[in-house]
Motif scaffolding. Structure first.
Motif, short mmCIF file in Angstrom:
data_model
loop_
_atom_site.label_atom_id
_atom_site.label_comp_id
_atom_site.label_asym_id
_atom_site.label_seq_id
_atom_site.Cartn_x
_atom_site.Cartn_y
_atom_site.Cartn_z
N TYR A 94 0.85 -1.18 0.00
CA TYR A 94 0.00 0.00 0.00
C TYR A 94 0.88 1.23 0.00
O TYR A 94 1.94 1.27 0.60
CB TYR A 94 -0.96 0.04 1.18
N ARG B 142 -1.82 27.69 11.10
CA ARG B 142 -0.60 27.84 11.88
C ARG B 142 0.54 27.06 11.21
O ARG B 142 0.35 26.36 10.22
CB ARG B 142 -0.82 27.37 13.32
N VAL C 200 3.11 15.50 7.93
CA VAL C 200 2.61 14.78 9.09
C VAL C 200 1.14 15.12 9.34
O VAL C 200 0.32 14.24 9.61
CB VAL C 200 3.47 15.10 10.33
N MET C 201 0.80 16.39 9.24
CA MET C 201 -0.60 16.77 9.45
C MET C 201 -1.50 16.10 8.41
O MET C 201 -2.58 15.62 8.73
CB MET C 201 -0.73 18.30 9.36
N LEU D 46 -2.03 12.64 9.48
CA LEU D 46 -2.97 12.55 10.60
C LEU D 46 -4.41 12.66 10.11
O LEU D 46 -5.29 11.88 10.51
CB LEU D 46 -2.69 13.68 11.60
N ARG E 218 -5.40 9.62 8.17
CA ARG E 218 -5.65 8.47 9.04
C ARG E 218 -7.01 8.56 9.69
O ARG E 218 -7.69 7.55 9.87
CB ARG E 218 -4.56 8.37 10.13
N LEU F 97 -13.46 1.56 12.11
CA LEU F 97 -14.49 1.78 13.11
C LEU F 97 -15.81 1.16 12.67
O LEU F 97 -16.50 0.53 13.45
CB LEU F 97 -14.67 3.29 13.32
N TYR G 188 -19.28 11.63 13.32
CA TYR G 188 -17.84 11.38 13.20
C TYR G 188 -17.21 12.40 12.26
O TYR G 188 -16.18 13.01 12.56
CB TYR G 188 -17.58 9.96 12.68
N GLU H 245 -17.23 15.95 13.83
CA GLU H 245 -16.26 16.05 14.91
C GLU H 245 -14.84 16.09 14.35
O GLU H 245 -13.97 16.83 14.85
CB GLU H 245 -16.44 14.86 15.85
N ALA I 81 -7.12 22.28 15.06
CA ALA I 81 -5.71 21.86 15.08
C ALA I 81 -4.87 22.63 14.06
O ALA I 81 -3.65 22.74 14.20
CB ALA I 81 -5.61 20.37 14.83
N MET J 258 -14.23 11.38 19.63
CA MET J 258 -12.90 11.95 19.80
C MET J 258 -11.89 10.84 20.15
O MET J 258 -10.76 10.82 19.65
CB MET J 258 -12.91 13.02 20.90
N ALA K 222 -12.08 7.82 19.27
CA ALA K 222 -11.83 7.08 18.04
C ALA K 222 -10.84 7.83 17.16
O ALA K 222 -9.91 7.24 16.60
CB ALA K 222 -13.14 6.85 17.30
N LEU K 223 -11.03 9.13 17.05
CA LEU K 223 -10.13 9.92 16.21
C LEU K 223 -8.69 9.82 16.70
O LEU K 223 -7.76 9.63 15.91
CB LEU K 223 -10.56 11.38 16.22
N ARG L 100 -7.31 6.38 16.11
CA ARG L 100 -6.97 6.15 14.70
C ARG L 100 -5.65 6.81 14.34
O ARG L 100 -4.86 6.29 13.57
CB ARG L 100 -8.07 6.69 13.77
N ALA L 101 -5.43 7.99 14.90
CA ALA L 101 -4.16 8.66 14.63
C ALA L 101 -3.00 7.80 15.11
O ALA L 101 -1.95 7.70 14.47
CB ALA L 101 -4.12 10.02 15.30
N PRO M 299 1.20 2.40 12.20
CA PRO M 299 1.77 1.23 11.52
C PRO M 299 1.56 1.26 10.01
O PRO M 299 2.44 0.85 9.25
CB PRO M 299 1.00 0.06 12.15
N PHE M 300 0.42 1.78 9.57
CA PHE M 300 0.21 1.90 8.12
C PHE M 300 1.24 2.81 7.49
O PHE M 300 1.84 2.49 6.47
CB PHE M 300 -1.18 2.50 7.85
N LEU M 301 1.41 3.94 8.13
CA LEU M 301 2.39 4.88 7.59
C LEU M 301 3.77 4.26 7.55
O LEU M 301 4.51 4.40 6.57
CB LEU M 301 2.41 6.15 8.44
N TYR N 297 6.04 12.76 14.27
CA TYR N 297 4.65 12.36 14.13
C TYR N 297 3.95 12.40 15.48
O TYR N 297 2.85 12.95 15.63
CB TYR N 297 4.56 10.95 13.54
N GLU O 82 3.53 16.08 16.76
CA GLU O 82 2.51 16.78 15.99
C GLU O 82 1.12 16.28 16.36
O GLU O 82 0.17 17.05 16.46
CB GLU O 82 2.78 16.58 14.49
N ALA O 83 1.01 14.97 16.56
CA ALA O 83 -0.29 14.41 16.97
C ALA O 83 -0.69 14.93 18.35
O ALA O 83 -1.85 15.30 18.58
CB ALA O 83 -0.21 12.87 16.99
N THR P 84 0.17 17.73 19.75
CA THR P 84 -0.24 19.14 19.61
C THR P 84 -1.63 19.25 18.98
O THR P 84 -2.49 20.01 19.43
CB THR P 84 0.77 19.89 18.71
N THR P 85 -1.81 18.46 17.93
CA THR P 85 -3.10 18.49 17.23
C THR P 85 -4.26 18.23 18.19
O THR P 85 -5.23 18.97 18.24
CB THR P 85 -3.10 17.44 16.10
N PHE P 86 -4.12 17.18 18.99
CA PHE P 86 -5.26 16.83 19.84
C PHE P 86 -5.31 17.68 21.10
O PHE P 86 -6.35 17.77 21.74
CB PHE P 86 -5.27 15.33 20.12
#
Lengths: 206, 206, 206, 206
Positions: free
Chosen positions: C130, C156, C162-163, C166, C169, C177, C189, C192, C200, D163, D165-166, D169-170, D175-177, D189, D192-193, D195-197
């Motif tokens: 993939y 920002r 990376v974003m 994210l 994903r 899910l 979903y 949200e 973010a 949330m 779930a989000l 998933r991140a 592992p996919f990445l 990664y 950044e994750a 910070t994002t959340f």
DNA sequence: TATGAATGAGCTTTCATTCAT
DNA sequence: AATGAATGAAAGCTCATTCAT
């Protein structure tokens, strides 16, 4: 995959496995001889061997090529053993040795028609390179006899490799003849061949 | 056999059909010679012949057996034609005829390796009864030569059928040799074979 | 072998072949989605497609890999088409574009659960690399949006790749899910997720 | 799960059996991670484990499903253990807890790529119902953190399950990445994750 | 005539599992 | 507890042949 062994180990063969392999090879020889290699599928070989599954053949042999290779080497080994026996007897001259060689081979072929038929089928229809193992052309016993005769002075001058090929063809051709005419008088064929090549090789003149 | 149709044939063959059949047979010969009969599927033959469908082969030939039969008879016809040409020349004695027969055949084989390879493959791997057409054992040209020599008194006494078989095997064996050793000196093979059977057949003594 | 063409010809596809291929691919997608790729044998796919023989699948597809490849590219093409549609609408700012991107993708996934499940199965269980086709990493539409926002000054500073990962994903995770909870409120979903990545990415402060 | 047996289990597990099972499961994880679940046959797993027979796997595991189940629970247990460790440390606020959760998980995934790859393969290609064990939906540690933040008033209003779930998933998407880009900067990664959340969950306004 | 789609039987090989030892 | 032999089902794929157009 017959077992799970490291790639480096040469894999010792158990008694029972040896027996099964022999049984399968024998069934393969018979099937090939009777129906031709094109019809000698795993299914038919398994049926003849009384196996419950074609998977058992795959279990004991890596693939079809290995099975056919075993067919070839089994028959070739039998020939070799026969010849070794034959050559053990000392004879006084090359002419006699040649005569024995021809008659011995013919006799072997006559008594191993099934195997010879199978050998032929595998060599030709099996994608096998016949003569591949002779590639290095080690001096065959036949050529040794011919050379000896020339050294002794009882044989005339001829190209040893070609004469050996001619004689071998006369011998190897017998299975063909038998295939088209199973009633052929093999003994007479052998004697006539022996005489032919006696005349063809012996030194002429007084 | 190329131009002569059996009287029982139900339908005349159009020119285009004849051409197509020839094209297919030729592609089959090449394919069989190159990849072995086991790999000579309709798909591969069609590809080689530049046909768009394997169905076209089925259209022109009843089944695989008929196609292989045509391969055989095409090659056999070529051999026959060659031999007829050869035998047209009168020679003064049987020994000379035999020599010509051997050398002519060897030469033919040398120049028709592709066809001979295919013939071999079909005979052995094709589930074909070789020698089927000799069943009634019409007197072969070779036997005719041998008989003539004995009648003339220039040949010694031997079993004509067996001697014919020996000679034929020496000739037919050539494709085998070529298969295992394509560099073989064919001319030398022919000359040595001629000499061999000259010595083997000629009347001995003063 | 679907036909007998020269290796060089790119092979035009007839209408009927195209239809059959589509039918088979569709049956494959359904079968994979329902039973998992490990259970999606030719036999089961053929049954679902109402074909009489697994041979027909082999006839239309070189091998299993090609079939699975078609499954992938069919679904991917559908996604691409959907996205192209989505992106055609001009929006005034990157934030709005991002929101549309997320909601549009979620909606697509929701309405193409079968395809997404199949895609997942093939990518993971099908020996497929993939992301292999993204290797050159052409700028994805998502990254373009993020860059635009940073250029505009409405987003920002963050690592765009990376974003993008994210966000992707969060979207690609939806099929997971749904697999574990098919009753999930997909709209919520999506909303949200849109809010989350709005917060973010947007530039903070006054 | 590694040491705790269900009360219904009929027989205690001997030390040697436990060791063997662990050895087999480990070999299975490695094999699945390296070759994909489709290629992880008993034969290949046994070879990797250095076992002499695939029968030994069947001896220790009821069937393939049980083996794959052990693969899953082994990896899941490792994750659980890691998380328990992580959560033992008290932190002053939910934001900090969330940050730790994300970074801890990312770190775990980075250092257990083999296990995560295997988990993915089994869940998707193994005919496994992923999420089956979450069916009753026990409150996950992640959801607990989110709820705590909302109770504290430091987190804004959002749907906790979605949330969670989000965020998951991140994390799970990593592992996919990694599969498509093993050179990915995992630390970045994670940061950044986090910070994002952080931005996505924290209460807005003055 | 020729095409390509379709058929169903058959192929070798791999698989998880069973069993006697 | 472990071995290796055996099993039968199933796999993907190729084959010669048929058939509608």
């Amino acid at each position: 995959m017959s077992a799970i062994r490291s790639a480096t180990a040469p894999a010792p063969r158990s008694f029972i496995e040896t027996a099964r392999r022999a049984q399968i090879v024998d069934a393969a020889i018979t099937t090939i001889a009777e129906m031709g290699i094109a019809s000698a599928s795993y299914a038919r070989i398994a049926k003849r061997a009384g196996l419950s599954s074609t998977g058992l053949i795959s279990y004991h042999f890596e693939n079809r090529e290995e099975l056919l290779g075993e067919v070839v080497s089994t028959v070739v080994a039998a020939i070799g053993e026969h010849m070794a026996h034959q050559l053990r007897v000392d004879v006084s001259n090359a002419g006699e040795a040649l005569r024995r060689y021809i008659l011995g081979n013919v006799e072997f072929i006559d008594s191993h028609r099934r195997e010879m038929k199978a050998l032929l089928e595998v060599f030709i229809g099996g994608g096998f390179e016949y003569g591949a193992e002779e590639e290095e052309h080690v001096l065959s016993p036949l050529e040794a006899i011919l050379r000896r005769g020339q050294r002794e002075g009882t044989f005339r001058r001829f190209d040893v490799r070609v004469m050996a090929a001619l004689i071998q063809r006369a011998i190897d051709g017998l299975p063909f003849l038998l295939a088209s005419d199973p009633e052929l008088d093999v003994d007479r064929y052998g004697l006539e061949a022996a005489t032919t090549f006696d005349l063809a090789t012996r030194r002429q003149g007084p």
